[in-house]
Design a protein around this motif. Structure first.
Motif, PDB file in Angstrom:
ATOM      1  N   LEU A   1       0.837  -1.208   0.000  1.00 31.48           N
ATOM      2  CA  LEU A   1       0.000   0.000   0.000  1.00 31.48           C
ATOM      3  C   LEU A   1       0.869   1.254   0.000  1.00 31.48           C
ATOM      4  O   LEU A   1       0.553   2.238  -0.659  1.00 31.48           O
ATOM      5  CB  LEU A   1      -0.905   0.001   1.232  1.00 31.48           C
ATOM      6  CG  LEU A   1      -2.175  -0.837   1.096  1.00 31.48           C
ATOM      7  CD1 LEU A   1      -2.944  -0.895   2.407  1.00 31.48           C
ATOM      8  CD2 LEU A   1      -3.061  -0.258  -0.010  1.00 31.48           C
ATOM      9  N   LEU A   2       1.955   1.203   0.738  1.00 27.80           N
ATOM     10  CA  LEU A   2       2.856   2.349   0.797  1.00 27.80           C
ATOM     11  C   LEU A   2       3.389   2.670  -0.597  1.00 27.80           C
ATOM     12  O   LEU A   2       3.414   3.825  -1.025  1.00 27.80           O
ATOM     13  CB  LEU A   2       4.009   2.040   1.761  1.00 27.80           C
ATOM     14  CG  LEU A   2       4.923   3.206   2.077  1.00 27.80           C
ATOM     15  CD1 LEU A   2       4.188   4.225   2.920  1.00 27.80           C
ATOM     16  CD2 LEU A   2       6.165   2.723   2.815  1.00 27.80           C
ATOM     17  N   ILE A   3       3.794   1.622  -1.307  1.00 27.23           N
ATOM     18  CA  ILE A   3       4.304   1.825  -2.665  1.00 27.23           C
ATOM     19  C   ILE A   3       3.222   2.441  -3.542  1.00 27.23           C
ATOM     20  O   ILE A   3       3.462   3.369  -4.315  1.00 27.23           O
ATOM     21  CB  ILE A   3       4.793   0.488  -3.247  1.00 27.23           C
ATOM     22  CG1 ILE A   3       6.061   0.057  -2.524  1.00 27.23           C
ATOM     23  CG2 ILE A   3       5.029   0.601  -4.732  1.00 27.23           C
ATOM     24  CD1 ILE A   3       6.578  -1.280  -2.947  1.00 27.23           C
ATOM     25  N   LEU A   4       2.020   1.921  -3.388  1.00 29.87           N
ATOM     26  CA  LEU A   4       0.899   2.450  -4.163  1.00 29.87           C
ATOM     27  C   LEU A   4       0.686   3.927  -3.836  1.00 29.87           C
ATOM     28  O   LEU A   4       0.518   4.758  -4.732  1.00 29.87           O
ATOM     29  CB  LEU A   4      -0.372   1.654  -3.827  1.00 29.87           C
ATOM     30  CG  LEU A   4      -1.580   1.906  -4.719  1.00 29.87           C
ATOM     31  CD1 LEU A   4      -1.316   1.363  -6.109  1.00 29.87           C
ATOM     32  CD2 LEU A   4      -2.822   1.243  -4.141  1.00 29.87           C
ATOM     33  N   ALA A   5       0.729   4.247  -2.552  1.00 26.39           N
ATOM     34  CA  ALA A   5       0.500   5.629  -2.124  1.00 26.39           C
ATOM     35  C   ALA A   5       1.540   6.562  -2.736  1.00 26.39           C
ATOM     36  O   ALA A   5       1.207   7.618  -3.269  1.00 26.39           O
ATOM     37  CB  ALA A   5       0.532   5.704  -0.610  1.00 26.39           C
ATOM     38  N   ILE A   6       2.804   6.121  -2.709  1.00 21.60           N
ATOM     39  CA  ILE A   6       3.868   6.974  -3.255  1.00 21.60           C
ATOM     40  C   ILE A   6       3.631   7.242  -4.729  1.00 21.60           C
ATOM     41  O   ILE A   6       3.845   8.344  -5.225  1.00 21.60           O
ATOM     42  CB  ILE A   6       5.238   6.310  -3.024  1.00 21.60           C
ATOM     43  CG1 ILE A   6       5.575   6.369  -1.535  1.00 21.60           C
ATOM     44  CG2 ILE A   6       6.314   6.998  -3.851  1.00 21.60           C
ATOM     45  CD1 ILE A   6       6.824   5.621  -1.176  1.00 21.60           C
ATOM     46  N   SER A   7       3.122   6.223  -5.431  1.00 23.59           N
ATOM     47  CA  SER A   7       2.940   6.412  -6.865  1.00 23.59           C
ATOM     48  C   SER A   7       1.829   7.422  -7.150  1.00 23.59           C
ATOM     49  O   SER A   7       1.705   7.910  -8.264  1.00 23.59           O
ATOM     50  CB  SER A   7       2.617   5.079  -7.544  1.00 23.59           C
ATOM     51  OG  SER A   7       1.303   4.685  -7.221  1.00 23.59           O
ATOM     52  N   TYR A   8       1.006   7.718  -6.147  1.00 23.22           N
ATOM     53  CA  TYR A   8      -0.061   8.703  -6.364  1.00 23.22           C
ATOM     54  C   TYR A   8       0.349  10.120  -5.965  1.00 23.22           C
ATOM     55  O   TYR A   8      -0.403  11.046  -6.175  1.00 23.22           O
ATOM     56  CB  TYR A   8      -1.314   8.300  -5.567  1.00 23.22           C
ATOM     57  CG  TYR A   8      -2.033   7.095  -6.141  1.00 23.22           C
ATOM     58  CD1 TYR A   8      -1.946   6.812  -7.506  1.00 23.22           C
ATOM     59  CD2 TYR A   8      -2.795   6.268  -5.348  1.00 23.22           C
ATOM     60  CE1 TYR A   8      -2.587   5.712  -8.040  1.00 23.22           C
ATOM     61  CE2 TYR A   8      -3.446   5.162  -5.876  1.00 23.22           C
ATOM     62  CZ  TYR A   8      -3.338   4.901  -7.225  1.00 23.22           C
ATOM     63  OH  TYR A   8      -3.978   3.815  -7.743  1.00 23.22           O
ATOM     64  N   PHE A   9       1.512  10.259  -5.340  1.00 25.49           N
ATOM     65  CA  PHE A   9       1.955  11.607  -4.967  1.00 25.49           C
ATOM     66  C   PHE A   9       2.160  12.442  -6.228  1.00 25.49           C
ATOM     67  O   PHE A   9       2.587  11.915  -7.252  1.00 25.49           O
ATOM     68  CB  PHE A   9       3.283  11.556  -4.213  1.00 25.49           C
ATOM     69  CG  PHE A   9       3.170  11.017  -2.810  1.00 25.49           C
ATOM     70  CD1 PHE A   9       1.941  10.697  -2.259  1.00 25.49           C
ATOM     71  CD2 PHE A   9       4.309  10.841  -2.043  1.00 25.49           C
ATOM     72  CE1 PHE A   9       1.849  10.206  -0.977  1.00 25.49           C
ATOM     73  CE2 PHE A   9       4.223  10.343  -0.756  1.00 25.49           C
ATOM     74  CZ  PHE A   9       2.990  10.027  -0.227  1.00 25.49           C
ATOM     75  N   PRO A  10       1.890  13.762  -6.169  1.00 29.25           N
ATOM     76  CA  PRO A  10       2.205  14.602  -7.342  1.00 29.25           C
ATOM     77  C   PRO A  10       3.718  14.710  -7.498  1.00 29.25           C
ATOM     78  O   PRO A  10       4.422  15.023  -6.535  1.00 29.25           O
ATOM     79  CB  PRO A  10       1.585  15.951  -6.977  1.00 29.25           C
ATOM     80  CG  PRO A  10       1.368  15.921  -5.512  1.00 29.25           C
ATOM     81  CD  PRO A  10       1.267  14.501  -5.086  1.00 29.25           C
ATOM     82  N   PRO A  11       4.217  14.430  -8.702  1.00 29.53           N
ATOM     83  CA  PRO A  11       5.671  14.479  -8.913  1.00 29.53           C
ATOM     84  C   PRO A  11       6.252  15.834  -8.527  1.00 29.53           C
ATOM     85  O   PRO A  11       7.387  15.911  -8.053  1.00 29.53           O
ATOM     86  CB  PRO A  11       5.829  14.221 -10.403  1.00 29.53           C
ATOM     87  CG  PRO A  11       4.562  13.580 -10.836  1.00 29.53           C
ATOM     88  CD  PRO A  11       3.492  14.043  -9.910  1.00 29.53           C
ATOM     89  N   ALA A  12       5.450  16.900  -8.709  1.00 35.18           N
ATOM     90  CA  ALA A  12       5.970  18.237  -8.426  1.00 35.18           C
ATOM     91  C   ALA A  12       6.395  18.367  -6.972  1.00 35.18           C
ATOM     92  O   ALA A  12       7.296  19.139  -6.642  1.00 35.18           O
ATOM     93  CB  ALA A  12       4.901  19.286  -8.749  1.00 35.18           C
ATOM     94  N   ALA A  13       5.743  17.574  -6.094  1.00 31.26           N
ATOM     95  CA  ALA A  13       6.088  17.661  -4.688  1.00 31.26           C
ATOM     96  C   ALA A  13       7.524  17.251  -4.432  1.00 31.26           C
ATOM     97  O   ALA A  13       8.146  17.689  -3.473  1.00 31.26           O
ATOM     98  CB  ALA A  13       5.135  16.795  -3.861  1.00 31.26           C
TER      99      ALA A  13
END
Lengths: 395, 312
Positions: free
Chosen positions: B135-147
């Motif tokens: 789930l953590l990996i999934l969550a990271i993939s949803y972060f906005p790249p700009a962040a």
């Protein structure tokens, strides 16, 4: 070739103990079959030997080395799997030579060995076939070739014939025995099919609930089972059991309809001791055939219930007390008795009749622990043990 | 009239009504009788909509690229292919293309290697915390790249560790690309590796491989469609990436700037005017590698995506 020794091996998973305190010594060149019902720990035991799983405690020795913590590749073993497990993306040659190529053998040596292994399993000329273009029997033979080509010290087989059809299974059974004679390698073979166990093994190791019950040659397991479990598991159809207790002059079943007379002191049991009597269907005879028994017992009155003609024999289900219900769920259905008779017998259903037991083939098991007390209740003055041909009067 | 409406014979009343209707009503009536017609019509309308919205910009690009001068029309006034040549004459466009392909390839290899290991662990091993980690990996993939941009920019320009200066090198793009696109590959490969029967891995290990050896010799080859899917998707995603590609270099061909940089250079390629035709030609050329890749690999991608979806 090497011996295999398991000392105090325990394998515990989160909630179950798959193998409990297993001590097993398999001699050099021996064909040992691990047999038992599903979930008895036989596959886990084999995986422990293979190194595919590590025991929770205990040690595994192969040859003179302790291998408990070694990875499978360093144990000098090879294995045939239940689901055959040929690599689907490789042809027969690549499958068989997989292990040799990993060990970086010379090309010529690999060719020669693959050639030889393929000829042992009669698969020459099919080396460029892909696994999905072969029949189940051919795939199984390739799997065996892959296992023998490295000339392992120990050969592990985990239900290798389970996925084959009945006819092929019998053929492969013979081929495996021939193979064992040719290679003379130690073989550990796991199966739940007791016909395979009986026919192939030098010794059978019977497992139940993670415990080793008995390890002996097939006929010893058959004739002198060490406890109720082995007695019930080995042999098809299964042995008849009748719970009862020892009286002053012999045995009487709980429902009072089955009795065998003998001197309790000679059998090594005490009056009032609870015991289970066991007798195989083929050791029960109609009273007319009493002379076929080595040592006929007194007649027992029964009523025939259901007949199952098998062709070469007829199984007759007998009720010792026709008025009581038959509890089919109970393994020790004290009331029911199975008899096997020759196919020309004229027994009919619902017929009142007398049967006798072969006293030399009667087993008594402790009512509490299930351990065998005595095999055959003839000539008991010599003490517990298998019966002799000599007659003993019913005193 | 009244009698005919009350007429119990249905066919007769339909005949009557049809005569009173206009062409649209007539069509609707037929569609009601045969719903397949309506579905087919909806299909064509939807198709036309997608064709226009996706393909028209591309067509316009083509028009801009081949039209001589700057009076663009739906049908180009003439065909002048010289813009395609100018793309390579005015700047080192080949180097930009090489940069893009290089970055995409390196990232793909890197992602496939790491995602394979992760996919093996997630797909084939049981261990506490597997689900939360996934789930953590999934969550990271949803972060906005700009962040991630600011900290990464500071890091790569040597403001955090003076010895770590990745700005204007492939590393400044390969690293963020990898972490952004890795989760998708991990998911695809986890599904595929999880489907390989345990017996095959056991067999490989008994035959003489380590767990890692079994992964590379048996599990990965048998998961080829999945690996191809993950690889192609990663490659395309990196090739098309704009954000980090634009910001992590100065935009020069020698600074490892990918095609984005090249197209922006083309904008300034004319001395006194904006050379739209050359930019358009460059864009078309930039699209080609991905088009070719998709055409070649589409069968694998489709089979990979669907078989993974079906078997899970």
């Amino acid at each position: 070739m090497a011996r295999v020794q398991l000392d105090d091996v325990v394998k515990r998973y989160d909630d179950v103990t798959a193998v409990d305190n297993m001590n097993l010594e398999i001699r050099d060149g021996e064909f040992v079959v691990l047999v038992g019902p599903s979930g008895c720990g036989k596959s886990t035991t084999m995986e422990t030997v293979a190194g595919l799983t590590h025991p929770t405690s205990g040690t595994v020795n192969i040859g003179d080395r302790e291998v408990t913590r070694l990875p499978p590749k360093d144990r000098g073993i090879s294995m045939v799997f239940q689901n055959i497990a040929l690599f689907p993306h490789m042809d027969v040659y690549d499958n068989i030579s997989f292990g040799l190529r990993l060990r970086e053998y010379e090309k010529a040596e690999i060719d020669e060995r693959v050639e030889r292994a393929a000829s042992v399993v009669q698969m020459e000329g099919m080396l460029d076939r892909m696994p999905d273009a072969m029949s189940g029997g051919q795939r199984q033979r390739v799997a065996i070739a892959r296992a023998i080509v490295r000339e392992p010290e120990v050969f592990l087989m985990d239900e290798p014939l389970a996925n084959l059809d009945a006819k092929l299974r019998v053929t492969m059974r013979t081929e495996l025995q021939r193979l064992h004679k040719e290679l003379d390698t130690t073989i550990i073979y796991v199966t739940h099919n007791q016909a395979e166990a009986m026919t192939m093994a030098d010794r059978i190791a019977v497992l139940n609930a993670g415990h080793l019950q008995q390890i002996d040659p097939p006929l010893v397991c058959y004739n002198e089972p060490s406890n109720l479990f082995v007695a019930g598991f080995i042999g098809s159809p299964s042995m008849n059991f009748a719970r009862g207790e020892v009286t002053n002059d012999g045995y009487r079943s709980v429902n009072g309809h089955l009795g065998i007379e003998f001197d309790p002191m000679d059998a090594g049991v005490q009056p009032d001791q609870s015991v289970t009597l066991g007798v195989r269907p083929e050791d029960v005879y109609p009273v007319a055939d009493a002379e076929s028994a080595d040592e006929p017992s007194d007649p027992v009155a029964v009523t025939s219930d259901v007949l199952e003609p098998m062709g070469d024999e007829i199984f007759v289900y007998l009720l010792t007390n026709p008025d009581a219900d038959v509890d089919l769920e109970d393994q020790n259905a004290d009331n029911q008795l199975l008899m096997s008779v020759s196919p020309d017998s004229d027994i009919e259903a619902d017929e009142e009749m007398d049967v006798v037991f072969d006293r030399s083939k009667i087993h008594l098991f402790d009512g509490d622990s299930g351990d065998a007390i005595v095999h055959g209740i003839t000539n008991l003055s010599t003490g517990a043990g298998s019966g002799t041909a000599e007659a003993e009067g019913d005193d | 009239m009244t009698t005919s409406q009350e007429d119990p014979t249905v066919a007769g009343s339909f005949d009557e009504r049809e005569l009173e209707r206009g062409p649209i009503q007539e069509w609707v009536n037929r569609a009601i009788e045969d719903p397949e017609r309506a579905y087919r019509a909806m299909f064509y309308v939807a198709m036309l909509f997608f064709m226009v919205t996706t393909l028209f910009p591309f067509y316009w690009l083509l028009v801009v690229a081949v039209t001589p001068g700057s009076s663009y029309a739906l049908v180009p006034a003439g065909v002048d292919l010289s813009a395609f040549g100018s793309v390579f004459e005015r700047i080192d466009f080949l180097r930009y293309m090489f940069n893009s392909l290089f970055l995409a390839t390196v990232t793909t290899v890197f992602v496939l290697l790491l995602a394979s290991l992760a996919g093996y662990v997630f797909g084939r091993l049981e261990f506490p915390g597997r689900q939360p980690l996934m789930l953590l990996i999934l969550a990271i993939s949803y972060f906005p790249p700009a962040a991630f941009f600011l900290p990464l920019y500071r890091l790569f320009t040597g403001n955090v560790f003076p010895w770590l200066e990745l700005y204007n090198t492939p590393g400044s793009m390969v690293l963020p690309f990898s972490s952004l696109f890795m989760p998708l590959s991990i998911f695809i490969l986890t599904t595929f590796y999880g489907q390989i029967p345990d017996g095959l891995e056991d067999a490989a290990r008994v035959e003489g491989t380590t767990r890692l050896g079994a992964l590379f010799r048996v599990i990965i080859p048998l998961s080829a469609p999945g690996v191809a899917t993950a690889g192609v998707l990663t490659f395309i995603a990196v090739y098309n990436e704009f954000f980090f590609s634009f910001l992590m270099t100065d935009g020069g061909a020698g600074d490892w700037a990918p095609i984005v940089g090249g197209l922006i250079q083309l904008q300034r390629a004319g001395q006194f005017e904006v050379t739209f035709s050359v930019m358009a030609a460059g864009s078309i050329i930039a699209v080609l590698p991905v088009t070719i890749l998709v055409v070649v690999a589409q069968e694998k991608i489709v089979s990979g995506l669907t078989s993974g979806a079906l078997k899970e």
